[in-house]
Design an enzyme around this catalytic site. Structure first.
Site, PDB file in Angstrom:
ATOM      1  N   GLY A 198       0.871  -1.379   0.063  1.00  0.00           N
ATOM      2  CA  GLY A 198      -0.068  -0.083  -0.106  1.00  0.00           C
ATOM      3  C   GLY A 198       0.884   1.112   0.001  1.00  0.00           C
ATOM      4  O   GLY A 198       2.143   1.145   0.538  1.00  0.00           O
ATOM      5  N   GLN A 226       3.003   9.926   1.182  1.00  0.00           N
ATOM      6  CA  GLN A 226       4.416   9.244   1.314  1.00  0.00           C
ATOM      7  C   GLN A 226       5.315   9.741   0.111  1.00  0.00           C
ATOM      8  O   GLN A 226       6.315   9.147   0.070  1.00  0.00           O
ATOM      9  CB  GLN A 226       4.154   7.524   1.327  1.00  0.00           C
ATOM     10  CG  GLN A 226       3.344   7.323   2.722  1.00  0.00           C
ATOM     11  CD  GLN A 226       3.280   5.844   2.605  1.00  0.00           C
ATOM     12  OE1 GLN A 226       2.279   5.201   2.293  1.00  0.00           O
ATOM     13  NE2 GLN A 226       4.269   5.138   3.407  1.00  0.00           N
ATOM     14  N   CYS A 277       5.676  -0.020   7.691  1.00  0.00           N
ATOM     15  CA  CYS A 277       5.304   1.081   6.601  1.00  0.00           C
ATOM     16  C   CYS A 277       6.582   1.548   5.845  1.00  0.00           C
ATOM     17  O   CYS A 277       7.499   1.566   6.438  1.00  0.00           O
ATOM     18  CB  CYS A 277       4.946   2.450   7.643  1.00  0.00           C
ATOM     19  SG  CYS A 277       4.321   3.895   6.719  1.00  0.00           S
ATOM     20  N   LEU A 278       6.224   1.756   4.760  1.00  0.00           N
ATOM     21  CA  LEU A 278       7.445   2.130   3.900  1.00  0.00           C
ATOM     22  C   LEU A 278       8.002   3.454   4.595  1.00  0.00           C
ATOM     23  O   LEU A 278       9.229   3.697   4.211  1.00  0.00           O
ATOM     24  CB  LEU A 278       6.938   2.519   2.381  1.00  0.00           C
ATOM     25  CG  LEU A 278       6.619   1.123   1.468  1.00  0.00           C
ATOM     26  CD1 LEU A 278       5.990   1.576   0.285  1.00  0.00           C
ATOM     27  CD2 LEU A 278       7.586  -0.072   1.363  1.00  0.00           C
ATOM     28  N   HIS A 309      -4.722   1.730   7.523  1.00  0.00           N
ATOM     29  CA  HIS A 309      -3.509   1.924   7.479  1.00  0.00           C
ATOM     30  C   HIS A 309      -3.294   3.150   6.625  1.00  0.00           C
ATOM     31  O   HIS A 309      -2.951   4.048   6.851  1.00  0.00           O
ATOM     32  CB  HIS A 309      -2.456   0.868   7.255  1.00  0.00           C
ATOM     33  CG  HIS A 309      -1.054   1.284   7.341  1.00  0.00           C
ATOM     34  ND1 HIS A 309      -0.090   0.763   7.995  1.00  0.00           N
ATOM     35  CD2 HIS A 309      -0.305   2.150   6.619  1.00  0.00           C
ATOM     36  CE1 HIS A 309       0.897   1.142   7.811  1.00  0.00           C
ATOM     37  NE2 HIS A 309       0.908   2.124   6.899  1.00  0.00           N
ATOM     38  N   GLU A 310      -3.680   2.804   5.342  1.00  0.00           N
ATOM     39  CA  GLU A 310      -3.295   3.889   4.287  1.00  0.00           C
ATOM     40  C   GLU A 310      -4.353   5.065   4.516  1.00  0.00           C
ATOM     41  O   GLU A 310      -4.136   6.168   4.266  1.00  0.00           O
ATOM     42  CB  GLU A 310      -3.664   3.362   2.784  1.00  0.00           C
ATOM     43  CG  GLU A 310      -2.606   2.225   2.378  1.00  0.00           C
ATOM     44  CD  GLU A 310      -1.246   2.398   2.648  1.00  0.00           C
ATOM     45  OE1 GLU A 310      -0.872   3.641   2.639  1.00  0.00           O
ATOM     46  OE2 GLU A 310      -0.627   1.541   2.914  1.00  0.00           O
ATOM     47  N   HIS A 325      -3.023   7.464   6.840  1.00  0.00           N
ATOM     48  CA  HIS A 325      -1.851   8.464   5.898  1.00  0.00           C
ATOM     49  C   HIS A 325      -2.534   9.677   5.595  1.00  0.00           C
ATOM     50  O   HIS A 325      -1.838  10.735   5.837  1.00  0.00           O
ATOM     51  CB  HIS A 325      -1.106   7.647   4.840  1.00  0.00           C
ATOM     52  CG  HIS A 325       0.091   6.776   5.490  1.00  0.00           C
ATOM     53  ND1 HIS A 325       1.110   7.083   5.996  1.00  0.00           N
ATOM     54  CD2 HIS A 325       0.164   5.394   5.308  1.00  0.00           C
ATOM     55  CE1 HIS A 325       1.888   6.342   6.208  1.00  0.00           C
ATOM     56  NE2 HIS A 325       1.471   5.189   5.844  1.00  0.00           N
TER      57      HIS A 325
HETATM   58 NI    NI Z   1       2.402   3.357   5.725  1.00  0.00          NI
END
Ligand code: NI
Length: 176
Positions: A46, A51, A95-96, A137-138, A141
């Site tokens: 995701g 991000q 998380c990236l 989660h997304e 963000h």
């Molecule tokens: Ni994330």
């Protein structure tokens, strides 16, 4: 298509409450393609627009990794709204934007989300388990919330301390 640079905590762009998309044009579709390419290259399941430094209410998800033999299935969510949450699940998330940190987070087991695709078509989707976790989660963000925020104060403190040690990125540096 092009890969975009992924922003890492404590980049302040990750804390912005993002703006809705108002124009569904070729620029938007290019952005969505870049987000997908960046997510797959990472690799991740995701990616949300902040991000890559874009403060718009957009995220992409492909959870095929829950079934490695499954076909890739890119899902695009624009101006999403979670309209229903049911049950409870604890999932070890990463998380990236917070590399190397994984923590168990409590989320709803099933969520229903209303959103638009990159052509402006509205849709409604109900997901469970990993897909539901990824959506929550997304969706966090685009409101400037990171998964670590869901931990207890003590666990959060320890996680950030470990992150600083592993990444060399500290909260203090962000304020400079
Ligand atoms: Ni994330």
């Amino acid at each position: 298509m092009s890969l975009r640079e992924i922003r890492f905590h404590p980049d302040p762009v990750l804390r912005v409450k993002c703006e809705p998309v108002t124009t569904f044009d070729d620029d938007l579709r290019q952005l969505v393609r870049d987000m997908a390419e960046t997510m797959y290259a990472a690799p991740g399941i995701g990616l949300a627009a902040p991000q890559i430094g874009v403060t718009k209410r957009i995220f992409v998800i492909d959870v095929r990794e829950s079934d490695p033999s499954g076909e890739p299935k890119l899902r695009v969510f624009i101006n999403p709204e979670i309209v229903r949450k049911e049950g409870e699940i604890v999932w070890e998330e990463g998380c990236l934007s917070i590399p190397e940190i994984h923590e168990e987070v409590r989320r709803a087991m099933t969520v229903t989300v209303k959103a638009y695709d990159e052509f402006g078509e509205p849709f409604e989707l109900t997901g469970e388990e990993l897909l539901a976790v990824a959506i929550q989660h997304e969706n966090d963000h685009i409101d400037g919330v990171l998964f670590i925020d869901h931990l207890s104060p003590l666990k959060r403190k320890l996680a950030w301390r470990r992150y600083e040690r592993l990444s060399g990125r500290s909260e203090a540096q962000a304020q400079v």
